[in-house]
Design a protein around this motif. Structure first.
Motif, PDB file in Angstrom:
ATOM      1  N   UNK A 151       0.852  -1.205   0.000  1.00 48.63           N
ATOM      2  CA  UNK A 151       0.000   0.000   0.000  1.00 48.63           C
ATOM      3  C   UNK A 151       0.877   1.241   0.000  1.00 48.63           C
ATOM      4  N   UNK A 152       0.752   2.056  -1.054  1.00 41.47           N
ATOM      5  CA  UNK A 152       1.583   3.256  -1.149  1.00 41.47           C
ATOM      6  C   UNK A 152       0.758   4.538  -1.176  1.00 41.47           C
ATOM      7  N   UNK A 153      -0.542   4.425  -0.827  1.00 38.38           N
ATOM      8  CA  UNK A 153      -1.373   5.625  -0.784  1.00 38.38           C
ATOM      9  C   UNK A 153      -2.119   5.745   0.547  1.00 38.38           C
ATOM     10  N   UNK A 154      -1.502   5.195   1.595  1.00 37.80           N
ATOM     11  CA  UNK A 154      -1.968   5.378   2.973  1.00 37.80           C
ATOM     12  C   UNK A 154      -0.745   5.322   3.882  1.00 37.80           C
ATOM     13  N   UNK A 155      -0.730   6.185   4.883  1.00 36.45           N
ATOM     14  CA  UNK A 155       0.445   6.334   5.747  1.00 36.45           C
ATOM     15  C   UNK A 155      -0.006   6.584   7.183  1.00 36.45           C
ATOM     16  N   UNK A 156       0.881   6.323   8.157  1.00 31.09           N
ATOM     17  CA  UNK A 156       0.580   6.737   9.526  1.00 31.09           C
ATOM     18  C   UNK A 156       0.741   8.252   9.601  1.00 31.09           C
ATOM     19  N   UNK A 157      -0.313   8.929  10.039  1.00 31.63           N
ATOM     20  CA  UNK A 157      -0.311  10.387  10.160  1.00 31.63           C
ATOM     21  C   UNK A 157      -0.097  10.832  11.599  1.00 31.63           C
ATOM     22  N   UNK A 158      -0.608  10.060  12.539  1.00 29.86           N
ATOM     23  CA  UNK A 158      -0.485  10.386  13.962  1.00 29.86           C
ATOM     24  C   UNK A 158      -0.013   9.164  14.737  1.00 29.86           C
ATOM     25  N   UNK A 159       1.171   9.273  15.335  1.00 39.11           N
ATOM     26  CA  UNK A 159       1.663   8.252  16.261  1.00 39.11           C
ATOM     27  C   UNK A 159       1.208   8.679  17.657  1.00 39.11           C
ATOM     28  N   UNK A 160      -0.035   8.358  18.007  1.00 42.82           N
ATOM     29  CA  UNK A 160      -0.645   8.889  19.227  1.00 42.82           C
ATOM     30  C   UNK A 160      -0.178   8.190  20.499  1.00 42.82           C
ATOM     31  N   UNK A 161      -0.193   6.870  20.483  1.00 40.51           N
ATOM     32  CA  UNK A 161       0.134   6.050  21.652  1.00 40.51           C
ATOM     33  C   UNK A 161       0.495   4.666  21.128  1.00 40.51           C
TER      34      UNK A 161
END
Length: 306
Positions: A151-161
């Motif tokens: 998958x190259x069109x979705x990414x982690x945007x928030x490393x919350x916890x």
């Protein structure tokens, strides 16, 4: 008491936020007037008597939240609670910049208004993009699942916890990503109702436009400890903060790393200045004996001042 202030970001907003501060502090009413002039938006009307639909529009949300975050910090100062450090989650980082003396309040509001409008437009231009919260799976496992699925069109945007992350991507990319993380053991994958894929390459239009807007803006070196979402650590140069302020639009919020940096600096007291208690909840995963105290209402602030 050595105090660090945390400022919440987009998602914490609600109609009526900050109303008790507005009613109880003349300085907050003046701050609202100043912000309304800088943003060309009647922010008291938007926040106190507008609709949820209007408030959740990114071009409105960001400036409204930056104002209420800053209002809470102002009330803390008036109650004798001075901050020695500041950090903010996503949009909240702008209130932190003002708290740390990097950008004056009116200039910050003007820039946030521009930023919100650009991100709104980037979302519209994306042709369909959104965000998905992933619960119960470590970030490294999410990254591995996305890579394994190609998958190259979705990414982690928030490393919350450790057990909570947020993905950004195209609608199709998120659908594939949701299947991939569930197969990898995620407890839940929840599509969010947002206007764009924030903190991802899909925001490139906003990044390009905002970087140009920042060209002639002076960012002072912080007068207090300041922490960055992009680097996940402490930053002491105004020039670097300026670069990161634009980069943040297309980069993930590394909140787990930022919390570790805050924890390492040994604060005696940490407060969340702004609506809600999202950051207090995320902080619990650090295992620190120092809790994050709410400071978004007049009652909360009065309790801290005792």
């Amino acid at each position: 008491m050595k105090t660090c202030i945390l400022f919440p970001g987009q998602g914490a907003q609600s109609i009526g936020m900050g109303k008790d501060l507005y009613d109880g502090f003349a300085s907050v009413r003046k701050l609202f007037e100043e912000a309304s002039d800088a943003s060309k938006i009647d922010l008291a009307a938007l926040i106190f008597s507008g609709t949820e639909e209007d408030l959740k529009q990114t071009r409105n949300t960001q400036v409204a939240l930056a104002l209420v975050d800053s209002a809470a910090a102002l009330c803390l100062r008036e109650r004798g609670i001075a901050a020695d450090g500041a950090a903010g989650f996503s949009l909240g980082e702008w209130a932190a910049m003002t708290e740390a003396g990097v950008v004056p309040f009116s200039e910050m509001i003007r820039l946030v208004a521009e930023r919100g409008a650009l991100m709104d437009e980037a979302g519209r231009r994306s042709g369909g993009s959104s965000m998905t919260a992933v619960l119960g799976l470590e970030p490294s496992a999410i990254e591995a699942a996305l890579k394994s699925a190609g998958i190259d069109d979705a990414w982690i945007a928030n490393y919350n916890a450790p057990g909570q992350s947020v993905l950004s991507g195209t609608e199709l990319g998120l659908s594939k990503a949701e299947d991939a993380v569930k197969a990898a053991g995620a407890k839940r994958a929840i599509r969010l109702k947002v206007s764009g894929a924030f903190h991802s390459p899909i925001m490139r239009y906003a990044y390009d436009g905002f970087r140009e807007i920042l060209t002639d803006v002076v960012f002072a070196d912080p007068s207090k400890a300041f922490y960055s979402n992009v680097s996940g650590g402490r930053v002491s140069s105004g020039a670097e903060i300026k670069q990161l302020a634009a980069q943040q639009i297309i980069s993930p919020v590394r909140w787990i790393d930022e919390e570790k940096a805050i924890l390492a600096d040994g604060w005696d007291r940490i407060v969340e200045a702004g609506p809600g208690s999202v950051l207090a909840g995320l902080w619990k995963s650090t295992g620190s004996p120092v809790i994050v105290s709410p400071a978004g209402t007049a009652e909360h602030i009065a309790a801290l001042a005792v």
